[in-house]
Design a protein around this motif. Structure first.
Motif, PDB file in Angstrom:
ATOM      1  N   LEU A 190       0.414  -1.028   0.210  1.00  0.00           N
ATOM      2  CA  LEU A 190      -0.049   0.399  -0.091  1.00  0.00           C
ATOM      3  C   LEU A 190       0.541   1.397   0.270  1.00  0.00           C
ATOM      4  O   LEU A 190       0.632   2.051  -0.386  1.00  0.00           O
ATOM      5  N   ALA A 191       1.615   1.063   1.009  1.00  0.00           N
ATOM      6  CA  ALA A 191       3.163   2.278   0.392  1.00  0.00           C
ATOM      7  C   ALA A 191       3.901   2.814  -0.742  1.00  0.00           C
ATOM      8  O   ALA A 191       3.280   4.202  -0.927  1.00  0.00           O
ATOM      9  N   LYS A 192       3.675   1.201  -1.274  1.00  0.00           N
ATOM     10  CA  LYS A 192       4.340   1.331  -2.409  1.00  0.00           C
ATOM     11  C   LYS A 192       3.030   2.305  -3.463  1.00  0.00           C
ATOM     12  O   LYS A 192       3.754   3.187  -4.467  1.00  0.00           O
ATOM     13  N   LEU A 193       1.652   2.116  -3.484  1.00  0.00           N
ATOM     14  CA  LEU A 193       1.242   1.951  -4.541  1.00  0.00           C
ATOM     15  C   LEU A 193       0.466   3.319  -4.203  1.00  0.00           C
ATOM     16  O   LEU A 193      -0.252   4.149  -4.844  1.00  0.00           O
ATOM     17  N   ALA A 194       0.868   4.149  -3.054  1.00  0.00           N
ATOM     18  CA  ALA A 194       0.270   5.663  -2.632  1.00  0.00           C
ATOM     19  C   ALA A 194       1.459   6.567  -3.639  1.00  0.00           C
ATOM     20  O   ALA A 194       0.306   7.433  -3.980  1.00  0.00           O
TER      21      ALA A 194
END
Length: 142
Positions: free
Chosen positions: A87-91
């Motif tokens: 999720l942090a990367k996809l943010a």
């Protein structure tokens, strides 16, 4: 395209499909012979999209988060079991739809929500606000 697409889909993932009415054709197709994610993607990308939203398998979610199709990535972002590091990367994804998915996911790390609270898209910012307003089983500081 990433190497993970050449990996064979295992029995554990095929089991995820079983019992779902609209995926019976997928189960039959997957059981005919060992299939790769690349073959699944080429045969019917909607099956891959469904998997991204519904699989609890963390390794698969990490892989699907790298897919070139923004709809696959968006569904990973919406998956309530998506790993925090994914999720942090996809943010930071270029697709606003993926960022919207991340912004509404309860598992999104606070640091990512803080970043998304300044997103140029008003819907992303609104999703962050709604996400922060939800009751959490743990404290979330931003």
């Amino acid at each position: 395209m990433p190497d993970w697409l050449n990996e064979v889909i295992g029995e554990d993932l095929i089991t995820v499909y079983e019992g779902q009415d609209f995926t019976q054709d997928a189960v039959v197709w997957l059981r005919e012979k060992p299939r790769t994610f690349r073959e699944l993607r080429a045969e019917e990308i909607d099956w891959l999209r469904w998997m991204a939203l519904n699989t609890p398998n963390q390794d698969v979610l990490v892989k699907l988060a790298q897919d070139r199709d923004f709809d696959v990535r968006m569904r990973v972002a919406c998956n309530p079991l998506a790993p925090e590091q994914v999720l942090a990367k996809l943010a930071d994804d270029s697709s606003v739809y993926v960022r919207r998915g991340v912004a509404q996911n309860n598992r999104t790390p606070a640091s990512s929500l803080a970043k998304l609270s300044h997103d140029p898209d008003i819907v992303v910012r609104a999703q962050v606000f709604r996400n922060q307003a939800k009751p959490f089983p743990f404290s979330r500081e931003i």
